[in-house]
Design a protein around this motif. Structure first.
Motif, mmCIF file in Angstrom:
data_model
loop_
_atom_site.group_PDB
_atom_site.id
_atom_site.type_symbol
_atom_site.label_atom_id
_atom_site.label_comp_id
_atom_site.label_asym_id
_atom_site.label_seq_id
_atom_site.Cartn_x
_atom_site.Cartn_y
_atom_site.Cartn_z
ATOM 1 N N SER A 190 0.740 -1.226 -0.141
ATOM 2 C CA SER A 190 -0.019 0.057 -0.158
ATOM 3 C C SER A 190 0.856 1.127 -0.094
ATOM 4 N N ARG A 191 1.796 1.211 0.917
ATOM 5 C CA ARG A 191 2.702 2.324 0.948
ATOM 6 C C ARG A 191 4.077 2.021 0.306
ATOM 7 N N ASP A 239 6.622 4.691 -0.608
ATOM 8 C CA ASP A 239 7.266 5.396 0.733
ATOM 9 C C ASP A 239 8.340 4.496 1.366
ATOM 10 N N THR A 268 8.861 7.586 7.942
ATOM 11 C CA THR A 268 7.858 6.741 7.264
ATOM 12 C C THR A 268 7.243 5.935 8.640
ATOM 13 N N THR A 322 1.200 -1.686 7.683
ATOM 14 C CA THR A 322 2.530 -1.114 7.061
ATOM 15 C C THR A 322 3.661 -1.012 8.204
#
Lengths: 270, 263, 271
Positions: free
Chosen positions: B64-65, B68, B224, B236
């Motif tokens: 999803s991230r 990042d 992050t 995450t």
């Protein structure tokens, strides 16, 4: 062969695929009998006595202590059987950072529960017994001294007292003099044989020092490459027998104990 | 014969000291625990979140991230490499200055003082200052980690140099060698293997630290991670934590391997 | 010996040609990684701020001096909290790490398969994660405060203490172990009499060493809300009260030096 207190029947031990450390060893030991187990380094002496209390698991054979087959015991019964077998070690194997008294009391661990042991609350009879034994090994003044503050001879006497704390039916002694000087060695051997004599306690003493064995034990078993090559009176231990056990050598040297024993120390430690 | 008693002798022989110390410990514990202001209702609510996070550890979400996370880790790794190299290069002169057998007293005191300051403060505190000076971003992180690395490497290196056998040094001086020649021929061969070992060790530490200084804005994966926690994105966060563990283990293994080779 | 023969003459080189090539490749790789890393960082840097850095630094220093001495009065409570976070966290870690170390040591782990790898996994996971990250996690779960700090310190310390302790157990002398087993003692009694006395000095040394480290770490946990003097630090930084910041730095420095001194004294006494 008479039915002795301890009987070994066809005892063998093999480590992996190497040549066997012990090969079909059988003998028996009568009440009150003190025997010396002699042989060159690597002959299997140490393995043999460790098989008896199963610190080393034998590969084959049976070991009878009275009418108990030690080789068939489960872990719990083995612990109970071990209480009947005292053991004395080459490098004393004391717990260095515990006091003399605590080392002695550790001989009673098989009889007390975890918390009593943890809190050092042993039964009064054990305490009494420890004080008596300390008198007998002449360490009465050392009760609360830490084991690592003692000399070699004193440590070994603590080791002897710890084994006797168990009120054992059998004593296993592994090279009791290997870490000691010649004079102390003789004192320790004399002490062990005397204490055994007083109690009628049978003992097997692993010893590389032939003159000491000859002097303090009536019966000698000679081990070579895991097999018994001699089993008889110490008095019959002549040059040809020694050659059977150790190989060719000029055995006259062995008559001077001090020199001989020091040589052997160096050899056995090499 | 009367009953002979035995009690284990106490660790502290003097009874007043023994009881005094025990009492002090008990009083401290009571005061310390008493001064905890815990909002138990908040804790009870939190347990649910804790369970959710524990569950997330088994369903980490790398994608999803993903961008990042990748950016954060690349930044962390870049910071680690650059700062360790920089720290190493700068640590050598500081170490020579901080070795009493090579340097005059004023230089020695200055270098030792620098080492003491660099080692006394946590990386994240130094990071706060560098962020204030250099602005947000990985450069502040590099400066932080390099600064900390200098103190760390120079201290170990200076101890090595001081423990060196003085005879070869004298021999080189006796042949008329200059100060730099003394360093090059007398000092470097002795301390070089150790220097590589220490640097590997510091590389490992710098990576771990690069994962947290992002919390105060000095770049790396820490930022992050912080964001993921702030947004309650457990999956995450779990993914990032697992990656950190994996990289730390890998680098520990590699640095152990290299240090083993050098020995 | 890397001696080659050229024109019938033996020639000596320090390394074989293959080793030379490998060394060059290694250096090339290191330089390439560094160049790439630097470019990466450079792209993410606003260089205008950096050129400004010397004046920024001087400005910062001017505002930090003199430290705000009057502010000290408000720092004692946070300092007390910091001390408690470190101490209670260390105690909690000891309670958990000690049994864990016995499970992880090769010579004391129970026969149950899988238990040792599990214990090692817990130790590794705890060790790999910085206490500040644990604090971040715990503040999210438990809310801000000293409790989160204590648990964060404990979670990080479990792995540290567990690892050093299980190594100490594995290094302990096997002879007393054999002797105690030979008396018919139970496995638990064996650990108590043969292992525990041997590892006591290591245990004391490791505990105090970790406590010292924990004091340092506890000073910064407040940055993420986990209590202690770090909370004041964060608050002062946020309002740009640099005189307070430098005061806090001085206090942290003093605390760290004091705990280092205590730890060195205790460790010298037990070994």
């Amino acid at each position: 062969m008479s039915l002795g207190l301890l009987r070994l029947e066809g005892l063998s031990k093999r480590y992996g695929k190497d040549a066997p450390a012990l090969d079909d060893v059988s003998f028996s030991l009568d009440a009150g009998e003190v025997i010396a187990l002699i042989g060159p380094s690597g002959a299997g002496k140490s393995t043999l006595i460790r098989c008896i209390n199963r610190l080393v698991e034998p590969t084959a054979g049976r070991i009878w202590l009275g009418d108990t087959d030690l080789t068939s015991l489960d872990r719990r019964s083995l612990r109970q059987a071990r209480r009947r077998i005292g053991m004395i070690f080459q490098e004393f194997a004391l717990v260095e950072r515990l006091s003399v008294m605590e080392n002695l009391l550790s001989g009673r661990l098989g009889y007390v529960g975890f918390w009593r042991a943890a809190l050092r609350r042993f039964p009064q009879a054990d305490i009494e017994r420890a004080f008596d034994l300390l008198e007998q090994v002449e360490l009465g003044a050392m009760v609360d001294r830490r084991a690592d503050a003692l000399s070699g001879g004193q440590r070994q006497r603590v080791g002897i007292a710890r084994a006797l704390m168990q009120t054992p039916d059998l004593l296993l002694v592994d090279e009791p003099t290997a870490s000691l000087d010649p004079r102390t060695s003789r004192q320790i051997m004399r002490l062990i044989t005397r204490l055994c004599g007083e109690r009628g306690l049978p003992a097997i003493i692993n010893i590389h020092d032939v003159p000491l064995a000859r002097r303090y034990c009536q019966r000698v078993i000679g081990l070579r490459a895991g097999r018994i090559v001699y089993d008889g009176p110490a008095s019959a231990l002549d040059d040809s027998v020694l050659t059977d056990i150790y190989g060719e050598e000029d055995w006259d040297n062995q008559e001077t104990p001090a020199e001989g024993s020091e040589e052997d120390v160096a050899e056995s430690e090499a | 014969m009367s009953a002979r008693v035995w009690r284990r002798p106490p660790m502290i022989a003097d009874p007043r000291l023994r009881w005094g110390l025990s009492l002090a410990v008990v009083v401290y514990l009571i005061l310390a625990v008493g001064s905890l202001e815990v909002n138990w209702q908040r804790v009870a609510e939190g347990l649910e979140r804790g369970a959710a996070f524990a569950a997330a550890l088994f369903t980490p979400d790398f994608s999803s991230r993903g961008a990042d996370i990748l950016e954060g880790f690349l930044e962390s790794l870049a910071m680690t490499f650059v700062s360790t190299t920089l720290g190493l290069l700068l640590a050598v002169p500081v170490a020579v200055g901080a070795a009493r057998n090579l340097s005059p007293l004023p230089v020695y005191l200055i270098c030792r003082g620098f080492i003491a300051i660099s080692r006394s403060f946590q990386e994240i505190i130094i990071a706060i200052l560098f962020v204030a000076m250099l602005g947000f971003g990985p450069l502040a992180g590099v400066a932080t980690l390099a600064f900390a690395s200098i103190g760390f490497i120079a201290k170990l290196l200076a101890e090595d140099i001081e423990a060196m056998d003085p005879k070869p040094l004298e021999a080189i001086r006796a042949t008329g060698g200059s100060a730099t020649q003394t360093l090059h021929w007398g000092v470097m061969p002795v301390v070089l293997p150790r220097l590589v070992g220490v640097s590997m060790y510091r590389l490992d530490i710098n990576f771990r630290e690069s994962a947290i200084i992002g919390i105060v804005g000095a770049g790396g994966i820490g930022a992050t991670l912080n964001t993921a926690f702030d947004r309650y994105e457990y999956d995450t966060a779990a993914a990032i934590l697992l990656l950190i563990i994996a990289i730390v283990l890998l680098s520990e293994y590699v640095s152990g391997f290299i240090r083993g080779k050098l020995r | 010996m890397p001696v080659s023969h050229a024109n019938g003459q033996p020639r000596w080189r320090r390394r074989t040609p293959a080793a030379v090539l490998l060394a060059w490749l290694g250096w090339f790789a290191v330089v390439a990684v560094l160049a790439f890393s630097w470019q990466f960082i450079s792209e993410r840097t606003i260089w205008m701020f950096v050129t400004d850095a010397p004046s920024q630094g001087a400005d910062l220093l001017a505002r930090m001096l003199p430290p705000d001495w009057a502010y000290t009065g408000r720092l004692w409570k946070p300092l007390w909290d910091t001390l408690n976070i470190a101490t209670l966290g260390t105690l909690l870690a000891l309670v958990i790490a000690t049994p864990l170390a016995f499970l992880a040591a090769r010579n004391t782990t129970p026969a149950l398969p899988g238990l040792r790898p599990l214990a090692l996994l817990v130790i590794v996971a705890s060790r790999s994660i910085n206490s500040l990250i644990w604090a971040l996690l715990l503040v999210m779960i438990l809310g801000p405060g000293v409790l989160a700090g204590i648990i964060a310190i404990a979670l990080r310390s479990i792995g540290f203490i567990g690892k050093l302790l299980y190594e100490a157990i594995e290094e302990s002398d096997a002879k007393p172990v054999e002797a105690i087993v030979a008396t018919g003692a139970s496995p638990a009694q064996m650990r108590l009499y043969a292992i525990v006395p041997q590892i006591m000095p290591a245990f004391a040394g490791i505990s105090v060493y970790r406590w010292d480290i924990n004091i340092r770490e506890a000073t910064i946990l407040g940055l993420v809300g986990a209590g202690g003097i770090g909370l004041e630090l964060m608050a002062s930084v946020n309002v740009l009260a640099w005189g307070r910041v430098s005061m806090i730095f001085l206090l942290i420095l003093a605390t760290v030096l004091a705990s280092e001194w205590v730890s060195a004294r205790v460790r010298a006494a037990v070994t």
